[in-house]
Design a protein around this motif. Structure first.
Motif, PDB file in Angstrom:
ATOM      1  N   GLU A  12       0.816  -1.203   0.000  1.00 34.43           N
ATOM      2  CA  GLU A  12       0.000   0.000   0.000  1.00 34.43           C
ATOM      3  C   GLU A  12       0.854   1.259   0.000  1.00 34.43           C
ATOM      4  O   GLU A  12       0.372   2.345  -0.276  1.00 34.43           O
ATOM      5  N   ILE A  13       2.128   1.117   0.324  1.00 32.75           N
ATOM      6  CA  ILE A  13       3.076   2.226   0.242  1.00 32.75           C
ATOM      7  C   ILE A  13       3.670   2.212  -1.154  1.00 32.75           C
ATOM      8  O   ILE A  13       4.157   1.178  -1.604  1.00 32.75           O
ATOM      9  N   PRO A  14       3.635   3.325  -1.884  1.00 35.84           N
ATOM     10  CA  PRO A  14       4.161   3.323  -3.260  1.00 35.84           C
ATOM     11  C   PRO A  14       5.596   2.809  -3.309  1.00 35.84           C
ATOM     12  O   PRO A  14       6.420   3.119  -2.450  1.00 35.84           O
ATOM     13  N   THR A  15       5.883   2.018  -4.318  1.00 37.50           N
ATOM     14  CA  THR A  15       7.234   1.508  -4.504  1.00 37.50           C
ATOM     15  C   THR A  15       8.109   2.563  -5.174  1.00 37.50           C
ATOM     16  O   THR A  15       7.603   3.573  -5.686  1.00 37.50           O
ATOM     17  N   GLY A  16       9.406   2.327  -5.172  1.00 42.09           N
ATOM     18  CA  GLY A  16      10.315   3.240  -5.837  1.00 42.09           C
ATOM     19  C   GLY A  16      10.002   3.330  -7.319  1.00 42.09           C
ATOM     20  O   GLY A  16       9.817   2.320  -7.990  1.00 42.09           O
ATOM     21  N   GLY A  17       9.919   4.548  -7.854  1.00 40.09           N
ATOM     22  CA  GLY A  17       9.602   4.753  -9.258  1.00 40.09           C
ATOM     23  C   GLY A  17       8.133   4.705  -9.588  1.00 40.09           C
ATOM     24  O   GLY A  17       7.745   4.965 -10.742  1.00 40.09           O
ATOM     25  N   ALA A  18       7.287   4.394  -8.593  1.00 36.80           N
ATOM     26  CA  ALA A  18       5.853   4.234  -8.875  1.00 36.80           C
ATOM     27  C   ALA A  18       5.189   5.531  -9.312  1.00 36.80           C
ATOM     28  O   ALA A  18       4.150   5.505  -9.988  1.00 36.80           O
ATOM     29  N   PHE A  19       5.766   6.672  -8.963  1.00 40.54           N
ATOM     30  CA  PHE A  19       5.167   7.958  -9.346  1.00 40.54           C
ATOM     31  C   PHE A  19       4.976   8.063 -10.850  1.00 40.54           C
ATOM     32  O   PHE A  19       4.092   8.779 -11.334  1.00 40.54           O
ATOM     33  N   LEU A  20       5.807   7.351 -11.609  1.00 39.78           N
ATOM     34  CA  LEU A  20       5.741   7.439 -13.059  1.00 39.78           C
ATOM     35  C   LEU A  20       4.528   6.708 -13.630  1.00 39.78           C
ATOM     36  O   LEU A  20       4.121   6.957 -14.766  1.00 39.78           O
ATOM     37  N   PHE A  21       3.922   5.850 -12.827  1.00 41.80           N
ATOM     38  CA  PHE A  21       2.831   4.994 -13.308  1.00 41.80           C
ATOM     39  C   PHE A  21       1.510   5.264 -12.600  1.00 41.80           C
ATOM     40  O   PHE A  21       0.501   4.660 -12.932  1.00 41.80           O
ATOM     41  N   GLN A  22       1.529   6.128 -11.618  1.00 36.76           N
ATOM     42  CA  GLN A  22       0.319   6.446 -10.869  1.00 36.76           C
ATOM     43  C   GLN A  22      -0.119   7.870 -11.161  1.00 36.76           C
ATOM     44  O   GLN A  22       0.709   8.748 -11.412  1.00 36.76           O
ATOM     45  N   GLU A  23      -1.414   8.096 -11.100  1.00 32.07           N
ATOM     46  CA  GLU A  23      -1.941   9.430 -11.358  1.00 32.07           C
ATOM     47  C   GLU A  23      -1.567  10.381 -10.225  1.00 32.07           C
ATOM     48  O   GLU A  23      -1.393   9.976  -9.073  1.00 32.07           O
ATOM     49  N   VAL A  24      -1.449  11.644 -10.561  1.00 32.52           N
ATOM     50  CA  VAL A  24      -1.119  12.668  -9.578  1.00 32.52           C
ATOM     51  C   VAL A  24      -2.092  12.610  -8.411  1.00 32.52           C
ATOM     52  O   VAL A  24      -3.310  12.534  -8.598  1.00 32.52           O
ATOM     53  N   GLY A  25      -1.559  12.632  -7.199  1.00 29.34           N
ATOM     54  CA  GLY A  25      -2.402  12.658  -6.016  1.00 29.34           C
ATOM     55  C   GLY A  25      -2.970  11.313  -5.621  1.00 29.34           C
ATOM     56  O   GLY A  25      -3.892  11.248  -4.798  1.00 29.34           O
ATOM     57  N   THR A  26      -2.427  10.229  -6.188  1.00 34.06           N
ATOM     58  CA  THR A  26      -2.926   8.895  -5.838  1.00 34.06           C
ATOM     59  C   THR A  26      -2.829   8.637  -4.343  1.00 34.06           C
ATOM     60  O   THR A  26      -3.708   8.012  -3.744  1.00 34.06           O
ATOM     61  N   SER A  27      -1.772   9.112  -3.726  1.00 30.72           N
ATOM     62  CA  SER A  27      -1.623   8.937  -2.278  1.00 30.72           C
ATOM     63  C   SER A  27      -1.000  10.189  -1.673  1.00 30.72           C
ATOM     64  O   SER A  27      -0.225  10.897  -2.328  1.00 30.72           O
ATOM     65  N   ARG A  28      -1.355  10.456  -0.436  1.00 35.29           N
ATOM     66  CA  ARG A  28      -0.785  11.581   0.288  1.00 35.29           C
ATOM     67  C   ARG A  28       0.651  11.234   0.686  1.00 35.29           C
ATOM     68  O   ARG A  28       1.009  10.068   0.822  1.00 35.29           O
ATOM     69  N   PHE A  29       1.461  12.263   0.888  1.00 37.07           N
ATOM     70  CA  PHE A  29       2.832  12.012   1.320  1.00 37.07           C
ATOM     71  C   PHE A  29       3.287  13.088   2.297  1.00 37.07           C
ATOM     72  O   PHE A  29       2.613  14.113   2.484  1.00 37.07           O
ATOM     73  N   VAL A  30       4.431  12.830   2.919  1.00 42.80           N
ATOM     74  CA  VAL A  30       4.980  13.747   3.914  1.00 42.80           C
ATOM     75  C   VAL A  30       5.446  15.028   3.224  1.00 42.80           C
ATOM     76  O   VAL A  30       6.107  15.002   2.186  1.00 42.80           O
ATOM     77  N   THR A  31       5.105  16.159   3.820  1.00 38.98           N
ATOM     78  CA  THR A  31       5.574  17.466   3.364  1.00 38.98           C
ATOM     79  C   THR A  31       5.990  18.258   4.599  1.00 38.98           C
ATOM     80  O   THR A  31       5.672  17.873   5.732  1.00 38.98           O
ATOM     81  N   PRO A  32       6.687  19.369   4.425  1.00 39.83           N
ATOM     82  CA  PRO A  32       7.038  20.190   5.589  1.00 39.83           C
ATOM     83  C   PRO A  32       5.832  20.610   6.424  1.00 39.83           C
ATOM     84  O   PRO A  32       5.970  20.835   7.633  1.00 39.83           O
ATOM     85  N   GLU A  33       4.675  20.677   5.792  1.00 43.27           N
ATOM     86  CA  GLU A  33       3.469  21.058   6.538  1.00 43.27           C
ATOM     87  C   GLU A  33       3.002  19.951   7.477  1.00 43.27           C
ATOM     88  O   GLU A  33       2.212  20.221   8.393  1.00 43.27           O
TER      89      GLU A  33
END
Length: 600
Positions: A12-33
């Protein structure tokens, strides 16, 4: 300690490089906020240390005051800033990797100090943390964590830089079996003049690449004279010479012939940390440049009022926002994979290494993008200073020189560009990433002239589409290149490098859009963040098209090339914005904050 395979529960945690195959915003992630209060506390402590104890000593540091550097390391140790990556069982705090990167950011206000600190806490100490046995950890880590001892890392040789496994330094077992006898030399060793402990790599019997822990008083070890460098002058950099150096047998690090696992895992983590390790300097230079142009006048007008000056400052902020978003997104994924692990359990280091290795693609992106973004920021800062930017009295002169090394550290940017696309293809061949299947779908869509559509109908929809287009360009270019060149693809570096740039822009745009939406208050997008994303996209979208065309032109000829260029043209998108309006939205926030508008 070898990396281990992660269980299916990690899916359920995106794998390395998965951003290239998933739509924008598929999962939330850590940000400075979303940083925790503990993470913010460590960051504030480290930032205060840098501002109050390091920056005022910049001149002494620049003149190679090694006594001062050791004192600063001791003071940092007293504050717990050297032991974040050291387990509690050995005197450390064993905190998450996001905190570790926050410290790297805070310590990067001065280049020479950043390198000194990073070499000690990272490449110098982590090999023992990750690969040392219990006795080695008990002996070295408590003293490294307090700064009583200083660590260094000795890998590079005259004929082996990026080709680390080409090392010539040799190690043989002594006849009585009590020592390893090392012969050879190492170059460009950070902290060498005052280090107590060196992580050294040599080939056992001339062919088995192996790691060793070598103490400074080892018979046969000589530390050479200081190198006089273009930048990071204040950091110690010396060669090491081994002439029948006698290293105790128990100082073998890991296993004979497995030194590459130590070296490559350390490099992966170092590349990730470099993204954070340039952020502090970027933010500092933005603030310094702003103050200079506010005070300096030309034609009776403060330079800050000139549109082209303001354009540079806004661009600096956009680069910072992009790198910050990508960096903490990635380290947050590493932490997520480790969240359920017991840090005190046997084998934890193996899971940690697996988590870091999982995001090796993103780590190489951080390295390349971070070092080049820093280069752009300090270049703009010098330009804003005008002639003063060439004068030693102004900190930007030193920052400009210091920044250049980052494109060489942790594997050159050329090597890392090859790694980004190379790892994507290798993982696809293994079946870990759906590159070829997705690229096939993209090819069909290109033939039909279909463009992606945004999932979210808001002001960021055009940039979401831009991110998806960049992903399509990367996937299509990789498929065409792989089909054309087959196993010889790795020899076509200009193709891989161009497509690596497209991959990086896709990751940046994806991260920017998702972070900005996550930071929305009550569903309302922050206008400053929105303007930063749009400014970044104005540069990155044309760049992605240009790099894809370059890759195709280096891959195909004649009718085949014409066909692909026509298909590529179907994805051409342009959303008109007034760059002056975007610039002024960002500049209002920069001037109000006195620098980067989202600093802790």
């Amino acid at each position: 300690m070898a990396a281990v395979n992660e269980p299916a529960a990690s899916k359920e945690i995106p794998t390395g490089g998965a951003f290239l195959f998933q739509e924008v915003g598929t999962s939330r992630f850590v940000t400075p906020e979303t940083f925790t209060e503990e993470q913010r506390l460590f960051f504030r402590t480290a930032l205060q240390f840098s501002r109050e104890q390091v920056l005022p000593q910049a001149v002494r540091i620049e003149h190679k005051d090694n006594v001062l550097l050791r004192e600063l390391l001791r003071h940092a140790g007293e504050l717990g800033l050297l032991s974040v990556d050291i387990p509690e069982a050995y005197g450390g705090t064993g905190l998450d990797k996001t905190t570790s990167l926050l410290l790297a950011e805070a310590m990067s206000l001065n280049g020479s100090w950043s390198v000194t600190f990073g070499a000690h806490t990272g490449i110098g100490s982590l090999p023992i943390v990750w690969f040392g046995n219990a006795a080695q950890k008990a002996k070295y880590l408590p003293k490294l964590g307090t700064g009583e001892w200083v660590a260094a890392y000795a890998l590079t040789e005259q004929g082996s830089g990026s080709d680390a496994l080409g090392a010539k330094t040799k190690a043989v077992r002594s006849p009585d079996g009590k020592h390893w006898i090392l012969n050879g030399s190492k170059l460009y060793i950070t902290n060498a003049a005052f280090a107590d402990v060196f992580i050294v790599f040599a080939k056992v019997d001339g062919d088995k690449f192996t790691g060793f822990i070598v103490e400074k008083d080892t018979p046969g070890l000589t530390v050479g004279p200081e190198e006089h460098k273009m930048g990071i002058r204040g950091s110690s950099t010396c060669p090491l010479y081994f002439e029948d150096a006698r290293v105790p047998a128990e100082n073998l690090l890991g296993e004979v012939g497995k030194g590459h696992k130590i070296a490559f895992n350390i490099l992966n983590y170092g590349r990730l940390k470099l993204g954070a390790g340039v952020l502090g300097g970027m933010k500092l230079q933005l603030g310094n440049a702003l103050r200079f142009v506010q005070e300096r006048k030309q034609f009776g007008t403060p330079i800050v009022r000139f549109p082209l000056s303001r354009e540079k400052l806004a661009r600096m902020a956009a680069l910072i926002y992009a790198l910050e978003s990508m960096t903490y997104r990635t380290t947050g994924l590493v932490d997520a994979r480790l969240a359920a692990r017991d840090k005190s359990a046997p084998g934890y280091e193996g899971h940690l290494l697996a988590a870091v290795e999982e995001y090796a693609i993103e780590s190489s992106i951080m390295k390349v993008y971070g070092s080049e973004a820093l280069g752009q920021v300090v270049d703009d800062a010098v330009q804003l200073h005008g002639g003063a930017g060439y004068i030693e009295e102004y900190p930007v002169e030193r920052a400009y020189r210091d920044a250049r090394i980052n494109r060489i550290f942790e594997g050159t940017n050329e090597i890392n560009r090859m790694l980004i696309t190379g790892m994507l293809i290798k993982r696809a061949v293994k079946g870990d990433l759906p590159l070829f299947a997705m690229a096939g779908n993209v090819a069909e869509e290109l033939s039909r002239g279909e463009k992606p559509r945004a999932r979210t109908d808001d002001a960021l929809a055009p940039q979401e589409v831009a991110a998806e287009v960049a992903k399509r360009l990367a996937l299509h270019g990789l498929r065409v290149a792989a089909e054309t060149f087959g196993p010889e693809l790795e020899q076509h570096q200009e193709v891989l490098a161009s497509l690596s740039d497209v991959v990086m822009d896709a990751f940046a745009l994806d991260s920017l859009v998702t972070r900005t939406r996550q930071a929305a208050s009550g569903g309302t997008l922050d206008p400053v963040r929105l303007a930063l994303v749009r400014l970044f996209a104005l540069d990155s979208i044309p760049r992605a098209y240009d790099r894809t065309r370059r890759a195709l032109c280096a891959t195909l000829q004649g009718d085949a090339l014409d066909k692909e260029l026509k298909r590529l043209a179907t994805q051409d998108i342009f959303t008109p914005y007034n760059p002056a309006e975007l610039r002024e939205t960002v500049m209002a926030a920069i001037e109000s904050a006195g620098g980067y508008p989202f600093t802790e």
